[in-house]
Design an enzyme around this catalytic site. Structure first.
Site, PDB file in Angstrom:
ATOM      1  N   SER A 135       0.866  -1.171   0.000  1.00 28.47           N
ATOM      2  CA  SER A 135       0.000   0.000   0.000  1.00 28.47           C
ATOM      3  C   SER A 135       0.905   1.224   0.000  1.00 28.47           C
ATOM      4  O   SER A 135       1.702   1.407   0.914  1.00 28.47           O
ATOM      5  CB  SER A 135      -0.882  -0.036   1.243  1.00 28.47           C
ATOM      6  OG  SER A 135      -1.678   1.113   1.305  1.00 28.47           O
ATOM      7  N   LYS A 161      -0.997  -0.857  -4.447  1.00 28.02           N
ATOM      8  CA  LYS A 161      -2.252  -0.170  -4.094  1.00 28.02           C
ATOM      9  C   LYS A 161      -1.934   1.298  -3.857  1.00 28.02           C
ATOM     10  O   LYS A 161      -1.075   1.634  -3.046  1.00 28.02           O
ATOM     11  CB  LYS A 161      -2.846  -0.788  -2.835  1.00 28.02           C
ATOM     12  CG  LYS A 161      -4.003   0.018  -2.262  1.00 28.02           C
ATOM     13  CD  LYS A 161      -4.754  -0.780  -1.220  1.00 28.02           C
ATOM     14  CE  LYS A 161      -4.921   0.000   0.059  1.00 28.02           C
ATOM     15  NZ  LYS A 161      -5.695  -0.763   1.057  1.00 28.02           N
ATOM     16  N   LYS A 163      -3.174   5.075  -2.766  1.00 25.87           N
ATOM     17  CA  LYS A 163      -4.173   5.846  -2.040  1.00 25.87           C
ATOM     18  C   LYS A 163      -4.564   7.033  -2.924  1.00 25.87           C
ATOM     19  O   LYS A 163      -3.685   7.687  -3.502  1.00 25.87           O
ATOM     20  CB  LYS A 163      -3.587   6.341  -0.721  1.00 25.87           C
ATOM     21  CG  LYS A 163      -3.258   5.223   0.277  1.00 25.87           C
ATOM     22  CD  LYS A 163      -4.506   4.639   0.899  1.00 25.87           C
ATOM     23  CE  LYS A 163      -4.166   3.649   2.012  1.00 25.87           C
ATOM     24  NZ  LYS A 163      -5.375   3.130   2.680  1.00 25.87           N
ATOM     25  N   ASP A 188      -7.366   2.992  -3.363  1.00 28.21           N
ATOM     26  CA  ASP A 188      -8.135   3.048  -2.111  1.00 28.21           C
ATOM     27  C   ASP A 188      -8.416   4.507  -1.794  1.00 28.21           C
ATOM     28  O   ASP A 188      -7.495   5.309  -1.642  1.00 28.21           O
ATOM     29  CB  ASP A 188      -7.317   2.408  -0.984  1.00 28.21           C
ATOM     30  CG  ASP A 188      -8.085   2.347   0.332  1.00 28.21           C
ATOM     31  OD1 ASP A 188      -9.275   2.716   0.360  1.00 28.21           O
ATOM     32  OD2 ASP A 188      -7.483   1.906   1.343  1.00 28.21           O
ATOM     33  N   GLU A 213     -11.337   0.623  -3.913  1.00 27.71           N
ATOM     34  CA  GLU A 213     -11.652   0.345  -2.517  1.00 27.71           C
ATOM     35  C   GLU A 213     -12.302   1.534  -1.828  1.00 27.71           C
ATOM     36  O   GLU A 213     -11.797   2.658  -1.905  1.00 27.71           O
ATOM     37  CB  GLU A 213     -10.343  -0.037  -1.811  1.00 27.71           C
ATOM     38  CG  GLU A 213     -10.510  -0.459  -0.370  1.00 27.71           C
ATOM     39  CD  GLU A 213      -9.189  -0.919   0.245  1.00 27.71           C
ATOM     40  OE1 GLU A 213      -8.212  -1.153  -0.494  1.00 27.71           O
ATOM     41  OE2 GLU A 213      -9.140  -1.040   1.473  1.00 27.71           O
ATOM     42  N   ASP A 238     -14.150  -1.787   2.590  1.00 26.63           N
ATOM     43  CA  ASP A 238     -13.233  -1.904   3.726  1.00 26.63           C
ATOM     44  C   ASP A 238     -13.964  -1.345   4.946  1.00 26.63           C
ATOM     45  O   ASP A 238     -14.638  -2.083   5.673  1.00 26.63           O
ATOM     46  CB  ASP A 238     -11.945  -1.133   3.390  1.00 26.63           C
ATOM     47  CG  ASP A 238     -10.953  -1.013   4.536  1.00 26.63           C
ATOM     48  OD1 ASP A 238     -11.259  -1.440   5.656  1.00 26.63           O
ATOM     49  OD2 ASP A 238      -9.839  -0.465   4.326  1.00 26.63           O
ATOM     50  N   LYS A 262     -10.180  -6.996   7.539  1.00 29.87           N
ATOM     51  CA  LYS A 262      -9.208  -6.608   8.568  1.00 29.87           C
ATOM     52  C   LYS A 262      -9.738  -7.152   9.887  1.00 29.87           C
ATOM     53  O   LYS A 262     -10.877  -6.864  10.268  1.00 29.87           O
ATOM     54  CB  LYS A 262      -9.078  -5.091   8.652  1.00 29.87           C
ATOM     55  CG  LYS A 262      -8.381  -4.469   7.455  1.00 29.87           C
ATOM     56  CD  LYS A 262      -8.320  -2.964   7.574  1.00 29.87           C
ATOM     57  CE  LYS A 262      -7.620  -2.372   6.355  1.00 29.87           C
ATOM     58  NZ  LYS A 262      -7.833  -0.919   6.270  1.00 29.87           N
ATOM     59  N   GLY A 290      -4.216  -4.152   5.707  1.00 29.63           N
ATOM     60  CA  GLY A 290      -3.196  -3.902   6.730  1.00 29.63           C
ATOM     61  C   GLY A 290      -3.488  -2.635   7.498  1.00 29.63           C
ATOM     62  O   GLY A 290      -4.166  -1.729   7.004  1.00 29.63           O
TER      63      GLY A 290
HETATM   64 MG   LIG Z   1      -8.708   0.589   2.820  1.00 26.33          MG
END
Ligand SMILES: [Mg+2]
Length: 370
Positions: A135, A161, A163, A188, A213, A238, A262, A290
């Site tokens: 991430s 991934k 952000k 995400d 996400e 998520d 998670k 994570g």
């Molecule tokens: Mg997330």
């Protein structure tokens, strides 16, 4: 097993590099470690509540209060034979999933140790290596963002991934796609958008992403279902999935086609397995998210991610991704095939190093006889 004591350790760990999401920029990560003693054994669990109520409402302060004043007193001195015994005792507690999950994790570690098996084997893991991705936090410039991705690609991560946040989305993803046309890529948003932003997601829909996400509100499933109907890239939820019930509600209305599990967010390893099993029945792939865990939480994530329906790479990076010196050993390293090996020693497979714990500890409290 009779639970003799529970010690809460509040620690504060410096991160290798600042980590930015749509919530803000972090340079340190605080967390609470749970040390549970029974039958001459010690189990450890990690609470992933953050410094402030940004990702979720729970914080170090709320988790400390809930665990020390309610959860620990419910089980210290009690004879508990199975992890479900912890879940049942905590059933009267509403919310606070990260607090509950941390205590349950410490019990799972004890329980696996007492049986002389690895946690992964105990919960039904079917693989000994887990495919992982990384991430990547938001950088201050596009140039810096591409450079940070370059470092992770060079380190061997096979899935990236990114952000995203309003103003840092389509152009960035397009630039990344031009540079790495074939890399497994997902984004995400951490709930940074509203339904009015649907045109942005229709543009992202053209960029061959594995998934998008949590684009919308952190507790929503209805608007996500409306957005999913407009795009073919799978939406992954998520923040909105707090329990097995939330997972069922979301799948029932096609609010998502992938779930990020998670353990802390869903209230424990038992609930995480239930969501895994439900998704497997419905043909919906899951992956393990994570929360910048230390090796204590990372080991549990690896055990979970070794279950069969964890079909997408998890955000379970190598230990060195976040910390120079972890408080537990051994460290996890990235194998050549973008996997991390699942521990196969009894319990979670990691041991907390007391001298390192002392170096980063802010406070501790013991419930029961220490
Ligand atoms: Mg997330």
């Amino acid at each position: 097993m009779k639970i003799e004591s529970i010690t809460l350790h509040h620690i504060d760990m410096p991160l290798v590099a600042p980590f930015e999401t749509s919530f803000g920029r972090e340079t340190h990560r605080p967390c609470i470690l749970i040390e549970m003693r029974a039958d001459g054994l010690t189990g450890w669990g990690e609470c992933v509540a953050g410094a402030g109520p940004w990702y979720a409402y729970e914080t170090i302060g709320t988790a400390w209060h809930i665990i020390s004043d309610f959860l620990a007193p419910m089980i210290v001195g009690q004879e508990i034979t199975e992890p479900i015994g912890i879940v049942e005792r905590f059933a009267s507690v509403r919310g606070h999933p990260m607090a509950r999950a941390a205590v349950e994790a410490a019990f799972w570690d004890l329980y696996a140790q007492a049986r002389g098996v690895s946690l992964a084997r105990l919960i039904g893991a079917t693989r000994d290596r887990v495919t992982v991705g990384v991430s990547v936090g938001i950088e201050l410039t596009l140039e810096a963002q591409l450079a940070s991705i370059e470092r992770f690609v060079a380190a061997g991560y096979a899935r990236i991934k990114l952000k995203i946040k309003p103003g840092w989305d389509v152009a960035v993803v397009r630039a990344v796609r031009e540079r790495w046309p074939d890399i497994a890529l997902q984004v995400d948003a951490n709930s940074a958008y509203t339904p009015d932003d649907a045109p942005i997601f229709r543009e992202l829909d053209e960029m061959n992403l594995l998934l998008i996400e949590q684009p919308l509100h952190h507790d929503d499933i209805v608007d996500h279902a409306r957005l999913q109907a407009q795009i073919s890239t799978p939406i992954c939820l998520d923040e909105s999935i707090h329990s097995p019930e939330h997972a069922r509600w979301a799948l029932d209305i096609d609010a998502c086609r992938v779930i990020n599990i998670k353990i802390g967010r869903v209230g424990g390893l038992t609930a995480a397995r239930q969501i895994h099993d439900l998704c497997a029945e419905r043909g919906v792939p899951v992956w393990c998210g994570g929360m910048l865990e230390t090796n204590v939480g990372r080991a549990v994530n690896l055990a979970l991610a070794a279950l069969p329906n964890f079909a997408l790479p998890g955000d379970i990076s190598a230990s060195a991704r976040y910390y120079h010196r972890d408080i537990a050993a051994p460290d996890f390293v990235l194998n050549d095939d973008s996997t991390i090996t699942v521990p196969d020693t009894p319990g979670t497979g990691v041991a907390v190093l007391p001298e390192r714990l002392r170096d980063v500890q802010v406070r501790e409290v013991i419930i029961g006889k220490g």
